[in-house]
Design an enzyme around this catalytic site. Structure first.
Site, PDB file in Angstrom:
ATOM      1  N   GLY A   1     -36.962  24.626   9.659  1.00 48.83           N
ATOM      2  CA  GLY A   1     -37.646  25.452   8.663  1.00 48.83           C
ATOM      3  C   GLY A   1     -37.698  26.934   8.970  1.00 48.83           C
ATOM      4  CB  SER A   2     -35.940  29.239  11.249  1.00 49.44           C
ATOM      5  OG  SER A   2     -34.577  29.130  10.922  1.00 49.44           O
ATOM      6  CG  ASN A   3     -32.780  29.940   6.687  1.00 50.97           C
ATOM      7  OD1 ASN A   3     -32.508  31.128   6.547  1.00 50.97           O
ATOM      8  ND2 ASN A   3     -32.041  29.112   7.415  1.00 50.97           N
TER       9      ASN A   3
ATOM     10  NE  ARG B   1     -28.958  12.250   4.192  1.00 48.31           N
ATOM     11  CZ  ARG B   1     -28.927  12.553   5.491  1.00 48.31           C
ATOM     12  NH1 ARG B   1     -28.549  13.753   5.886  1.00 48.31           N
ATOM     13  NH2 ARG B   1     -29.279  11.667   6.401  1.00 48.31           N
ATOM     14  CB  ILE B   2     -24.782  16.063  -1.225  1.00 50.34           C
ATOM     15  CG1 ILE B   2     -23.837  16.535  -0.112  1.00 50.34           C
ATOM     16  CG2 ILE B   2     -24.258  16.469  -2.600  1.00 50.34           C
ATOM     17  CD1 ILE B   2     -22.520  15.779  -0.058  1.00 50.34           C
TER      18      ILE B   2
ATOM     19  NE  ARG C   1     -27.407  11.304  -2.530  1.00 51.47           N
ATOM     20  CZ  ARG C   1     -26.702  11.731  -3.581  1.00 51.47           C
ATOM     21  NH1 ARG C   1     -26.187  10.869  -4.442  1.00 51.47           N
ATOM     22  NH2 ARG C   1     -26.506  13.022  -3.774  1.00 51.47           N
TER      23      ARG C   1
ATOM     24  CD  GLU D   1     -28.301  30.513   8.418  1.00 52.33           C
ATOM     25  OE1 GLU D   1     -29.087  29.762   7.828  1.00 52.33           O
ATOM     26  OE2 GLU D   1     -27.595  30.120   9.369  1.00 52.33           O
TER      27      GLU D   1
ATOM     28  CG  HIS E   1     -22.603  26.756   4.457  1.00 46.04           C
ATOM     29  ND1 HIS E   1     -22.848  25.419   4.721  1.00 46.04           N
ATOM     30  CD2 HIS E   1     -21.408  27.044   5.026  1.00 46.04           C
ATOM     31  CE1 HIS E   1     -21.819  24.923   5.405  1.00 46.04           C
ATOM     32  NE2 HIS E   1     -20.934  25.876   5.611  1.00 46.04           N
TER      33      HIS E   1
ATOM     34  CB  VAL F   1     -20.430  19.971  -1.028  1.00 41.69           C
ATOM     35  CG1 VAL F   1     -21.142  20.403   0.246  1.00 41.69           C
ATOM     36  CG2 VAL F   1     -21.006  18.667  -1.537  1.00 41.69           C
ATOM     37  CG  ASP F   2     -21.412  23.930   1.634  1.00 46.04           C
ATOM     38  OD1 ASP F   2     -22.604  24.092   1.309  1.00 46.04           O
ATOM     39  OD2 ASP F   2     -21.073  23.311   2.665  1.00 46.04           O
TER      40      ASP F   2
ATOM     41  CG  ASN G   1     -27.075  25.567   0.538  1.00 50.65           C
ATOM     42  OD1 ASN G   1     -28.047  25.189   1.200  1.00 50.65           O
ATOM     43  ND2 ASN G   1     -25.836  25.390   0.973  1.00 50.65           N
TER      44      ASN G   1
ATOM     45  CB  SER H   1     -22.165  32.125   2.238  1.00 50.30           C
ATOM     46  OG  SER H   1     -21.001  32.413   2.989  1.00 50.30           O
TER      47      SER H   1
HETATM   48  C1  GRF Z   1     -29.366  26.863   8.838  1.00 47.66           C
HETATM   49  O1  GRF Z   1     -28.376  27.295   9.748  1.00 47.66           O
HETATM   50  C2  GRF Z   1     -28.781  26.677   7.460  1.00 47.66           C
HETATM   51  O2  GRF Z   1     -27.787  27.603   7.131  1.00 47.66           O
HETATM   52  C3  GRF Z   1     -28.176  25.310   7.575  1.00 47.66           C
HETATM   53  O3  GRF Z   1     -29.097  24.571   8.354  1.00 47.66           O
HETATM   54  C4  GRF Z   1     -29.841  25.457   9.179  1.00 47.66           C
HETATM   55  C5  GRF Z   1     -31.270  25.253   8.850  1.00 47.66           C
HETATM   56  O4  GRF Z   1     -32.130  25.956   9.707  1.00 47.66           O
HETATM   57  N1  GRF Z   1     -27.918  24.767   6.261  1.00 47.66           N
HETATM   58  P1  GRF Z   1     -33.675  26.055   9.389  1.00 47.66           P
HETATM   59  O5  GRF Z   1     -34.188  24.646   9.122  1.00 47.66           O
HETATM   60  O6  GRF Z   1     -33.866  26.936   8.184  1.00 47.66           O
HETATM   61  O7  GRF Z   1     -34.292  26.637  10.613  1.00 47.66           O
END
Ligand code: GRF
Length: 202
Positions: free
Chosen positions: A12-14, A91-92, A65, A175, A109, A145-146, A107, A137
């Protein structure tokens, strides 16, 4: 202000970067719900500490799912979510949910797309491939996907002594800068998609 729902799976750092931007009044949007597909993950602690309601939809709690992802969509709907952010969601997302939020779902990535798309190890793949420039990105999510239109990208150098950990950390810092910026632009109505190209309006 746009109502944002964030999908998470782990650290969850993002998510934290979004919370920090919100707390600095730089997000231009409200974080209304965090939806996780795993229980007891650090991202849920971050949501709690930030006063954001959270919903857990674990695969095991549903017969399929599809049912799980319908519950994720229902949680977003129940909170009146207008913008969805996949922030480390592993997950997708079911096409039904993706389509419902078309043009309003982002998203992040950890690669310079279209390089190293699709995998969960993009940083290791970049290192193994021997690229000299890596990065991240933020893109719109589509059924492929992506592969949705790219909103923002940032490049970082790969050094000779890099490990997956050091390269990942360098990418992650970017990011954390890009994701809140992309949400801010989308919430402000400043993104225009034409084909694969995303224009950032002044
Ligand atoms: C990040 O590198 C993101 O780009 C990828 O998974 C990681 C998630 O990190 N999809 P966090 O959970 O946000 O710390």
């Amino acid at each position: 202000m746009s109502r944002v729902g964030v999908l998470v799976s782990g650290r969850g750092s993002n998510l934290q970067a979004l919370i920090d931007a919100r707390d600095r009044d730089e997000l231009g949007a409200t974080l209304v719900v965090v939806v996780a597909n795993h229980a007891e993950i650090p991202a849920l602690d971050r949501a709690r500490a930030a006063g954001i309601p959270s919903v857990v939809c674990e695969r095991d709690a549903f017969p399929s799912r599809t049912a799980q992802h319908q519950a994720i969509g229902a949680a977003l709907d129940a909170h009146g979510v207008e913008i969805v952010v996949l922030a480390g969601f592993d997950r997708i997302l079911h096409p039904e949910v993706v389509r419902r939020y078309q043009g309003r779902i982002l998203n992040v990535h950890p690669s310079l797309l279209p390089a190293f798309a699709g995998g969960l190890q993009a940083q290791a793949d970049a290192l193994d491939y021997g690229v000299k420039i890596a990065g991240c990105s933020v893109h719109f999510v589509t059924d492929e996907v992506d592969a949705g239109p790219i909103v923002l990208q940032a490049a970082v150098p790969v050094t000779d002594d890099d490990t997956v950990e050091t390269l990942s950390a360098r990418i992650l810092a970017e990011e954390h800068r890009l994701l809140p910026e992309a949400v801010r632009l989308l919430a402000a109505g400043r993104l225009t998609v034409s084909g694969r190209r995303v224009r950032i309006d002044p």
